[in-house]
Design a protein around this motif. Sequence first.
Motif, PDB file in Angstrom:
ATOM      1  N   ARG A 299      -9.726  -0.511  -4.828  1.00 46.66           N
ATOM      2  CA  ARG A 299      -8.482  -0.577  -4.059  1.00 46.66           C
ATOM      3  C   ARG A 299      -7.852   0.804  -3.861  1.00 46.66           C
ATOM      4  O   ARG A 299      -6.927   0.971  -3.079  1.00 46.66           O
ATOM      5  CB  ARG A 299      -7.454  -1.461  -4.792  1.00 46.66           C
TER       6      ARG A 299
ATOM      7  N   ARG B 247       0.857  -1.186   0.000  1.00 42.16           N
ATOM      8  CA  ARG B 247       0.000   0.000   0.000  1.00 42.16           C
ATOM      9  C   ARG B 247       0.895   1.239   0.000  1.00 42.16           C
ATOM     10  O   ARG B 247       1.917   1.260   0.699  1.00 42.16           O
ATOM     11  CB  ARG B 247      -0.869  -0.018   1.250  1.00 42.16           C
TER      12      ARG B 247
ATOM     13  N   SER C  76      -3.898   0.555  -2.597  1.00 46.38           N
ATOM     14  CA  SER C  76      -3.615  -0.632  -1.790  1.00 46.38           C
ATOM     15  C   SER C  76      -3.659  -1.898  -2.638  1.00 46.38           C
ATOM     16  O   SER C  76      -4.125  -1.868  -3.792  1.00 46.38           O
ATOM     17  CB  SER C  76      -4.623  -0.735  -0.648  1.00 46.38           C
TER      18      SER C  76
ATOM     19  N   ASN D 277      -4.563   7.054  -1.866  1.00 45.34           N
ATOM     20  CA  ASN D 277      -4.090   5.806  -1.292  1.00 45.34           C
ATOM     21  C   ASN D 277      -4.336   4.667  -2.261  1.00 45.34           C
ATOM     22  O   ASN D 277      -5.452   4.486  -2.755  1.00 45.34           O
ATOM     23  CB  ASN D 277      -4.839   5.520   0.018  1.00 45.34           C
TER      24      ASN D 277
END
Lengths: 114, 110
Positions: free
Chosen positions: A63, A18, A79, A77
């Motif tokens: 994700r 991540r 991940s 973000n």
Amino acid sequence: DSGVTQTPKHLITATGQRVTLRCSPRSGDLSVYWYQQSLDQGLQFLIQYYNGEERAKGNILERFSAQQFPDLHSELNLSSLELGDSALYFCASSVAGGGADTQYFGPGTRLTVL
Amino acid sequence: GQNIDQPTEMTATEGAIVQINCTYQTSGFNGLFWYQQHAGEAPTFLSYNVLDGLEEKGRFSSFLSRSKGYSYLLLKELQMKDSASYLCAVFYNQGGKLIFGQGTELSVKP
């Protein structure tokens, strides 16, 4: 120099990991946009925030997530990273976020997933 | 869909004039932008058109025909530094987002 800053400039990581990409808009701009650019896909719109609220959404994977903070900087973000996520990620900002608003792009973060 | 079409690549000679065309779907149209992007760098804003006609800005001009779903970017007095990708982008009301074409890779030769 557009006035939009992005960190880091380069990021190398492994599949399954991540990462967080950071963007600071131009002074006075309330809208932030995230784009992904890969060789075969061109520049793809991911998501837009305006003054802390999500305004528009593109083909952003589940994700991936983003937010805009009270000081108007934004984070993207990513991940459970996959090889196919390797790309240039651009942040752009504009004054308000309407159709006539010019978007100014940051220098980008080059993500390499190994 | 909201397809935006532009030629993949073009070649021109230093000092010449080149026209890069862009066609788009007209439904929901709310403005067209041209950006320049050098390899590995950020796109930089060149021009914005929302009404029919020609917008001139130094060596670069951009034209729009809303009824035809057509725009072009005209580059005059080409310089080697103009070698770059030129991106046509349309803002659509549906979804309120800017959709980019794949870009036209322009090579300027001496």
